[in-house]
Scaffold this motif. Structure first.
Motif, PDB file in Angstrom:
ATOM      1  N   UNK A  52       0.828  -1.229  -0.009  1.00 28.32           N
ATOM      2  CA  UNK A  52      -0.100   0.024  -0.062  1.00 28.32           C
ATOM      3  C   UNK A  52       0.701   1.290   0.003  1.00 28.32           C
ATOM      4  N   UNK A  53       0.887   1.924  -1.114  1.00 29.43           N
ATOM      5  CA  UNK A  53       1.747   3.392  -1.149  1.00 29.43           C
ATOM      6  C   UNK A  53       0.652   4.528  -0.882  1.00 29.43           C
ATOM      7  N   UNK A  54       1.112   5.128   0.170  1.00 28.53           N
ATOM      8  CA  UNK A  54       0.262   6.281   0.924  1.00 28.53           C
ATOM      9  C   UNK A  54       0.877   7.588   0.497  1.00 28.53           C
ATOM     10  N   UNK A  55       0.197   8.494  -0.228  1.00 25.58           N
ATOM     11  CA  UNK A  55       0.794   9.866  -0.577  1.00 25.58           C
ATOM     12  C   UNK A  55      -0.058  10.632   0.309  1.00 25.58           C
ATOM     13  N   UNK A  56       0.816  11.284   1.295  1.00 21.64           N
ATOM     14  CA  UNK A  56       0.296  12.372   2.269  1.00 21.64           C
ATOM     15  C   UNK A  56       1.007  13.351   2.713  1.00 21.64           C
TER      16      UNK A  56
END
Length: 203
Positions: A52-56
């Motif tokens: 899961x890649x999380x852009x935050x």
């Protein structure tokens, strides 16, 4: 009375439709390089069955709202490896926080620093960041020295994260890429679970 029943009924139908509509958009092979996670901090089991890649952004209200739900869903699943893609789009304080977070990875405390930054409601400045790093078991002086020595490397990583975000159609934060399935915006723990299930089928 009738209006109230109509509103409640409409809300209930909306909830059912939301839960039965397939979640996420399949972006295909564009996800492959991001899922490799090269150069990005990661957390989770080595034998994970899903990434899961999380852009935050640490100043993004929607990111902060979604964070506990994501953590809960990842914990429940037990087989998800998170790839952190700091994407500071809310100005200099966001850039400073993301840079310090990435610098903390050298001490092996990035996940703890990320968690604290997502849940600390104070204004982001160096006093707050020092508290976050030391509270995560890190050495503030070591983090700032490392960042000073590797500033261009960190800036390059942040630029690359932004380029990856744009390449998959993100226009803002948060963005969640599970395998090839992309969701934009905050979702709850149940929706994360649905996303994980759909991503595993799509992989």
């Amino acid at each position: 009375m009738q209006l109230g029943a109509i509103v409640v009924g409409g809300w209930a139908v909306g909830q059912v439709l939301r839960r039965t509509t397939p979640i996420g958009r399949d972006i295909g092979p564009r996800a492959d390089a991001i899922m490799a996670g090269d150069g990005s901090p990661q957390d989770g089991p080595a034998d994970a069955t899903l990434r899961l890649a999380v852009f935050t952004d640490y100043r993004c209200p929607a990111c902060r709202h979604a964070f506990p739900a994501m953590e809960e869903a990842v914990r429940r699943d037990g087989k998800v490896r998170v790839i952190y893609k700091d994407w500071p789009i809310f100005g200099p304080p966001s850039e400073r926080a993301a840079s310090i977070a990435l610098a903390s990875a050298e001490q092996g405390i990035y996940p703890a620093v990320h968690r604290r930054l997502m849940t600390d409601s104070r204004i982001i400045d160096d006093d707050m960041l020092r508290d976050v790093v030391t509270g995560a078991g890190g050495d503030w002086s070591r983090a700032t020295r490392w960042l000073a020595a590797h500033a261009e490397l960190v800036a390059g990583r942040l630029r690359a994260n932004g380029q990856e975000a744009y390449s998959i159609g993100l226009s803002g934060t948060p963005g969640f890429l599970a395998g090839p399935m992309l969701v934009m915006g905050a979702i709850d723990a149940g929706d994360f679970g649905r996303l994980f299930a759909r991503a595993r089928v799509a992989n």
